[in-house]
Scaffold this motif. Sequence first.
Motif, PDB file in Angstrom:
ATOM      1  N   VAL A 207       0.856  -1.181   0.000  1.00 60.68           N
ATOM      2  CA  VAL A 207       0.000   0.000   0.000  1.00 60.68           C
ATOM      3  C   VAL A 207       0.895   1.236   0.000  1.00 60.68           C
ATOM      4  O   VAL A 207       1.785   1.359   0.835  1.00 60.68           O
ATOM      5  N   PRO A 208       0.701   2.155  -0.937  1.00 59.00           N
ATOM      6  CA  PRO A 208       1.589   3.321  -1.014  1.00 59.00           C
ATOM      7  C   PRO A 208       1.446   4.242   0.192  1.00 59.00           C
ATOM      8  O   PRO A 208       0.375   4.353   0.782  1.00 59.00           O
ATOM      9  N   GLU A 209       2.547   4.899   0.537  1.00 61.05           N
ATOM     10  CA  GLU A 209       2.530   5.912   1.577  1.00 61.05           C
ATOM     11  C   GLU A 209       1.831   7.142   1.012  1.00 61.05           C
ATOM     12  O   GLU A 209       2.122   7.576  -0.096  1.00 61.05           O
ATOM     13  N   LEU A 210       0.911   7.708   1.784  1.00 60.95           N
ATOM     14  CA  LEU A 210       0.094   8.814   1.293  1.00 60.95           C
ATOM     15  C   LEU A 210       0.699  10.158   1.658  1.00 60.95           C
ATOM     16  O   LEU A 210       1.109  10.380   2.801  1.00 60.95           O
ATOM     17  N   ARG A 211       0.753  11.040   0.669  1.00 62.62           N
ATOM     18  CA  ARG A 211       1.172  12.427   0.878  1.00 62.62           C
ATOM     19  C   ARG A 211       0.043  13.305   0.354  1.00 62.62           C
ATOM     20  O   ARG A 211      -0.358  13.166  -0.797  1.00 62.62           O
ATOM     21  N   PHE A 212      -0.446  14.202   1.182  1.00 59.61           N
ATOM     22  CA  PHE A 212      -1.535  15.074   0.782  1.00 59.61           C
ATOM     23  C   PHE A 212      -0.994  16.457   0.447  1.00 59.61           C
ATOM     24  O   PHE A 212      -0.131  16.980   1.153  1.00 59.61           O
ATOM     25  N   VAL A 213      -1.508  17.035  -0.635  1.00 55.96           N
ATOM     26  CA  VAL A 213      -1.067  18.347  -1.112  1.00 55.96           C
ATOM     27  C   VAL A 213      -2.307  19.194  -1.368  1.00 55.96           C
ATOM     28  O   VAL A 213      -3.290  18.717  -1.967  1.00 55.96           O
ATOM     29  N   ALA A 214      -2.277  20.444  -0.909  1.00 64.06           N
ATOM     30  CA  ALA A 214      -3.387  21.364  -1.149  1.00 64.06           C
ATOM     31  C   ALA A 214      -3.405  21.774  -2.618  1.00 64.06           C
ATOM     32  O   ALA A 214      -2.370  22.068  -3.200  1.00 64.06           O
ATOM     33  N   ASP A 215      -4.580  21.781  -3.195  1.00 63.65           N
ATOM     34  CA  ASP A 215      -4.748  22.156  -4.599  1.00 63.65           C
ATOM     35  C   ASP A 215      -5.866  23.191  -4.685  1.00 63.65           C
ATOM     36  O   ASP A 215      -6.948  22.983  -4.140  1.00 63.65           O
ATOM     37  N   ASP A 216      -5.602  24.298  -5.328  1.00 62.02           N
ATOM     38  CA  ASP A 216      -6.602  25.358  -5.416  1.00 62.02           C
ATOM     39  C   ASP A 216      -7.234  25.452  -6.805  1.00 62.02           C
ATOM     40  O   ASP A 216      -7.785  26.481  -7.176  1.00 62.02           O
ATOM     41  N   SER A 217      -7.201  24.391  -7.557  1.00 57.00           N
ATOM     42  CA  SER A 217      -7.732  24.437  -8.925  1.00 57.00           C
ATOM     43  C   SER A 217      -9.248  24.629  -8.938  1.00 57.00           C
ATOM     44  O   SER A 217      -9.769  25.299  -9.841  1.00 57.00           O
ATOM     45  N   LEU A 218      -9.970  24.091  -7.953  1.00 56.31           N
ATOM     46  CA  LEU A 218     -11.417  24.296  -7.915  1.00 56.31           C
ATOM     47  C   LEU A 218     -11.740  25.762  -7.668  1.00 56.31           C
ATOM     48  O   LEU A 218     -12.647  26.325  -8.288  1.00 56.31           O
ATOM     49  N   GLU A 219     -10.991  26.382  -6.760  1.00 56.87           N
ATOM     50  CA  GLU A 219     -11.205  27.794  -6.469  1.00 56.87           C
ATOM     51  C   GLU A 219     -10.871  28.658  -7.690  1.00 56.87           C
ATOM     52  O   GLU A 219     -11.597  29.602  -8.014  1.00 56.87           O
ATOM     53  N   ARG A 220      -9.762  28.327  -8.368  1.00 58.83           N
ATOM     54  CA  ARG A 220      -9.387  29.085  -9.562  1.00 58.83           C
ATOM     55  C   ARG A 220     -10.401  28.910 -10.682  1.00 58.83           C
ATOM     56  O   ARG A 220     -10.731  29.861 -11.392  1.00 58.83           O
ATOM     57  N   SER A 221     -10.925  27.692 -10.851  1.00 68.27           N
ATOM     58  CA  SER A 221     -11.907  27.474 -11.909  1.00 68.27           C
ATOM     59  C   SER A 221     -13.206  28.219 -11.611  1.00 68.27           C
ATOM     60  O   SER A 221     -13.848  28.737 -12.535  1.00 68.27           O
ATOM     61  N   ALA A 222     -13.602  28.314 -10.348  1.00 68.00           N
ATOM     62  CA  ALA A 222     -14.794  29.085  -9.989  1.00 68.00           C
ATOM     63  C   ALA A 222     -14.569  30.567 -10.268  1.00 68.00           C
ATOM     64  O   ALA A 222     -15.473  31.267 -10.753  1.00 68.00           O
TER      65      ALA A 222
END
Length: 116
Positions: free
Chosen positions: A88-103
């Motif tokens: 099972v891969p080790e999980l790394r979470f990254v913030a993404d603001d693409s939804l905010e930019r698309s809105a």
Amino acid sequence: MAGYKINRVTSDIKIALSELLREVKDPRVSQLLSIVKVDVSGDMSYATVYVSAIEGSEKTVESVKALNKSVAGYLRKQLGASLSLRKVPELRFVADDSLERSAQISRIIKSFGDEE
């Protein structure tokens, strides 16, 4: 053939994590968190998960800090239980603001249509 397997695993991880994030009880993690994209490394030892919160970028950053600090291990264990993977891969979470930019882009385009 290896590319097909990584694509399949990426898709499976995205679907499973979407369901698991709904069950997280940590108050720092937004309940309106969505997974934008998942990238799995070639040897399947790491998975980078790009997430975005509907409440805005501040809530996204707060959620990512909580996910990386305390929730990632729990989610990895649950992924191992639900998916039949050798590793099972080790999980790394990254913030993404693409939804905010698309809105924002959508609002700008709509405002040009209103001017006519």
